[in-house]
Design a protein around this motif. Structure first.
Motif, PDB file in Angstrom:
ATOM      1  N   THR A  39      -4.054  13.881  -7.498  1.00  0.00           N
ATOM      2  CA  THR A  39      -3.588  12.518  -7.672  1.00  0.00           C
ATOM      3  C   THR A  39      -2.294  12.356  -6.873  1.00  0.00           C
ATOM      4  O   THR A  39      -1.428  13.228  -6.905  1.00  0.00           O
ATOM      5  N   CYS A  40      -2.160  11.250  -6.190  1.00  0.00           N
ATOM      6  CA  CYS A  40      -0.982  11.032  -5.350  1.00  0.00           C
ATOM      7  C   CYS A  40       0.279  10.972  -6.213  1.00  0.00           C
ATOM      8  O   CYS A  40       0.352  10.189  -7.159  1.00  0.00           O
ATOM      9  N   PRO A  41       1.271  11.815  -5.909  1.00  0.00           N
ATOM     10  CA  PRO A  41       2.477  11.842  -6.742  1.00  0.00           C
ATOM     11  C   PRO A  41       3.346  10.593  -6.591  1.00  0.00           C
ATOM     12  O   PRO A  41       4.121  10.259  -7.481  1.00  0.00           O
ATOM     13  N   THR A  42       3.212   9.903  -5.471  1.00  0.00           N
ATOM     14  CA  THR A  42       4.049   8.724  -5.227  1.00  0.00           C
ATOM     15  C   THR A  42       3.575   7.513  -6.036  1.00  0.00           C
ATOM     16  O   THR A  42       4.370   6.825  -6.671  1.00  0.00           O
ATOM     17  N   CYS A  43       2.275   7.266  -6.022  1.00  0.00           N
ATOM     18  CA  CYS A  43       1.751   6.059  -6.676  1.00  0.00           C
ATOM     19  C   CYS A  43       0.995   6.385  -7.956  1.00  0.00           C
ATOM     20  O   CYS A  43       0.440   5.489  -8.588  1.00  0.00           O
ATOM     21  N   GLN A  44       0.971   7.654  -8.341  1.00  0.00           N
ATOM     22  CA  GLN A  44       0.256   8.107  -9.537  1.00  0.00           C
ATOM     23  C   GLN A  44      -1.209   7.690  -9.511  1.00  0.00           C
ATOM     24  O   GLN A  44      -1.813   7.414 -10.539  1.00  0.00           O
ATOM     25  N   MET A  56       0.837  -1.191   0.000  1.00  0.00           N
ATOM     26  CA  MET A  56       0.000   0.000   0.000  1.00  0.00           C
ATOM     27  C   MET A  56       0.879   1.250   0.000  1.00  0.00           C
ATOM     28  O   MET A  56       1.910   1.311   0.669  1.00  0.00           O
ATOM     29  N   CYS A  57       0.489   2.226  -0.771  1.00  0.00           N
ATOM     30  CA  CYS A  57       1.260   3.474  -0.862  1.00  0.00           C
ATOM     31  C   CYS A  57       1.198   4.202   0.476  1.00  0.00           C
ATOM     32  O   CYS A  57       0.118   4.434   1.020  1.00  0.00           O
ATOM     33  N   SER A  58       2.376   4.534   1.013  1.00  0.00           N
ATOM     34  CA  SER A  58       2.400   5.156   2.338  1.00  0.00           C
ATOM     35  C   SER A  58       2.056   6.650   2.254  1.00  0.00           C
ATOM     36  O   SER A  58       1.645   7.254   3.246  1.00  0.00           O
ATOM     37  N   THR A  59       2.213   7.236   1.099  1.00  0.00           N
ATOM     38  CA  THR A  59       1.930   8.669   0.959  1.00  0.00           C
ATOM     39  C   THR A  59       0.440   8.960   1.079  1.00  0.00           C
ATOM     40  O   THR A  59       0.019   9.890   1.753  1.00  0.00           O
ATOM     41  N   CYS A  60      -0.357   8.134   0.387  1.00  0.00           N
ATOM     42  CA  CYS A  60      -1.794   8.415   0.348  1.00  0.00           C
ATOM     43  C   CYS A  60      -2.615   7.388   1.112  1.00  0.00           C
ATOM     44  O   CYS A  60      -3.844   7.473   1.150  1.00  0.00           O
ATOM     45  N   GLY A  61      -1.939   6.405   1.703  1.00  0.00           N
ATOM     46  CA  GLY A  61      -2.661   5.378   2.444  1.00  0.00           C
ATOM     47  C   GLY A  61      -3.550   4.513   1.579  1.00  0.00           C
ATOM     48  O   GLY A  61      -4.554   3.987   2.018  1.00  0.00           O
TER      49      GLY A  61
HETATM   50 ZN   LIG Z   1      -0.173   7.073  -3.257  1.00  0.00          ZN
END
Ligand SMILES: [Zn+2]
Ligand SMILES: [Zn+2]
Length: 381
Positions: free
Chosen positions: A194-199, A172-177
């Motif tokens: 849109t979350c920049p880490t997981c697009q 799971m992306c830690s930036t956006c949970g």
């Molecule tokens: Zn994310």
């Protein structure tokens, strides 16, 4: 800005089968495709609506969610542990989201692929790319194949595009949970992006592939052969489907757009399918009549000049223009315009003959035209 019912948008009823939905979408998508309606904002808007509706209704799971929760099903707020949907805050701040000056619209696009980011199961569509190619007027007249070299993102070989090193899973992306979106707070307003880490996918790779850094794609040189059709005009755009950047996470590739530029020609001007050329002829030929050679894109042709031809007289040479792009057998014409050449200097013999000519033309004729009279007087001096 109330969102339209997806079923209504596609013109199907709520019990429509998958194939009915697909059929309805295809029909509408073809009708409102931006390529078919260049510059038509309404069509573009309609196209986006249709696409957004199809994005949801084609997927049984999403369709089920939509049937239960409506548009709220796709705002991402349901999984928020705070129990507060920042999206609703945003809406409240703008009285329903209508006055956002594009803010609301662009967020909506982020959800449904309009802004280039799509949802989890579909991956991200690759970017469209644009290149330009320059050709000559001669090439435009008969058509030409051009090889275009360009750079594009292609699927990484080391990880087959997954972005993960061998045996590595997704977490799971830690930036956006895992929501795929992040919110920025500005006072009472919360804006989602849109979350920049997981697009937007909500997941990240545990051990990213070393070759591509986890992107699943690599920028690499590529080339494509493009058939440029006869009759093409400067500024025409060709599209090579699927030759843009590769998609991420299983998304489809973007398209490659090729803008055609036609070099200026030293002899011909062009107006749609017609060509224009100036021919310089001696004043004696214009007066006495004769023939001249006129260049065309297919070699020279002989043009008959009648006696007494005036300056700026335009002759039409049929079918020596450009082929029509849509009907290459139909050709434009070549228009040849006469420029009369007056010798800036005369030899003694030429002068004597012209004086004789002037005399033979008689006093009365000379007085009919002041300009000609002045010229003749100078000759007599
Ligand atoms: Zn994310
Ligand atoms: Zn890789």
């Amino acid at each position: 800005m109330p969102e339209k019912d997806y079923y209504e948008t596609l013109g199907v009823n709520r019990s429509a089968s998958d194939s009915e939905i697909k059929k309805a979408y295809r029909k509408l998508a073809v009708k409102f495709h931006p390529d078919k309606n260049p510059g038509d904002k309404n069509a573009e808007e309609k196209f986006k609506e249709i696409s957004a509706a199809f994005e949801i209704l084609k997927d049984p799971e999403k369709r089920n969610q939509y049937d239960q929760f409506g548009h709220d099903a796709f705002r991402g707020g349901r999984s928020s542990s705070q129990g507060v949907d920042p999206f609703d805050l945003f809406k409240d701040a703008f009285g329903g989201g209508g006055g956002g000056g594009g803010g609301f619209g662009s967020i909506f696009e982020d959800f449904f692929g309009g802004g280039g980011t799509s949802n989890q199961s579909e991956g991200t569509r690759g970017s469209d790319l644009r290149v330009s190619v320059e050709i000559t007027l001669e090439q435009a007249a008969i058509g030409v194949e051009k090889e275009i070299k360009y750079q594009r993102q292609t699927s990484c070989d080391s990880c087959s595009g997954s972005g993960a090193s061998e045996g590595s899973g997704k977490i799971m992306c830690s930036t956006c949970g895992g929501i795929g979106q992040v919110a920025t707070n500005q006072g009472f307003i919360s804006i989602r992006r849109t979350c920049p880490t997981c697009q937007g996918s909500g997941v990240t790779i545990e051990n990213p592939c070393k070759a591509c850094g986890g992107q699943g794609r690599l920028k690499s040189p590529d080339k494509v052969k493009v058939q440029i059709p006869p009759g093409v005009s400067d500024g025409n755009r060709l599209c090579s489907r699927g030759r843009g950047d590769a998609g991420a996470m299983g998304g489809t590739s973007g398209d490659l757009y090729v803008d055609v530029h036609i070099k200026e020609h030293s002899k011909f001007d062009r107006d749609e399918d017609d060509l224009f050329h100036d021919i310089l002829i001696p004043f004696t030929l214009a007066t006495l009549g004769g023939a001249v050679q006129v260049p065309t894109l297919q070699g020279k042709v002989t043009l008959k000049i009648p006696s007494g031809t005036q300056a700026n007289k335009t002759f039409r040479i049929k079918d020596k223009g450009m082929p029509n792009l849509r009907a290459p057998n139909r050709k434009g014409d070549l228009y040849a315009r006469t420029i009369i050449h007056i010798p800036p200097k005369l030899t003694k013999l030429q002068r004597e003959k012209l004086v004789e000519f002037a005399k033979a033309s008689g006093e009365e004729d000379l007085q009919a035209d002041e300009g000609f009279l002045d010229k003749a007087k100078r000759l007599f001096d």
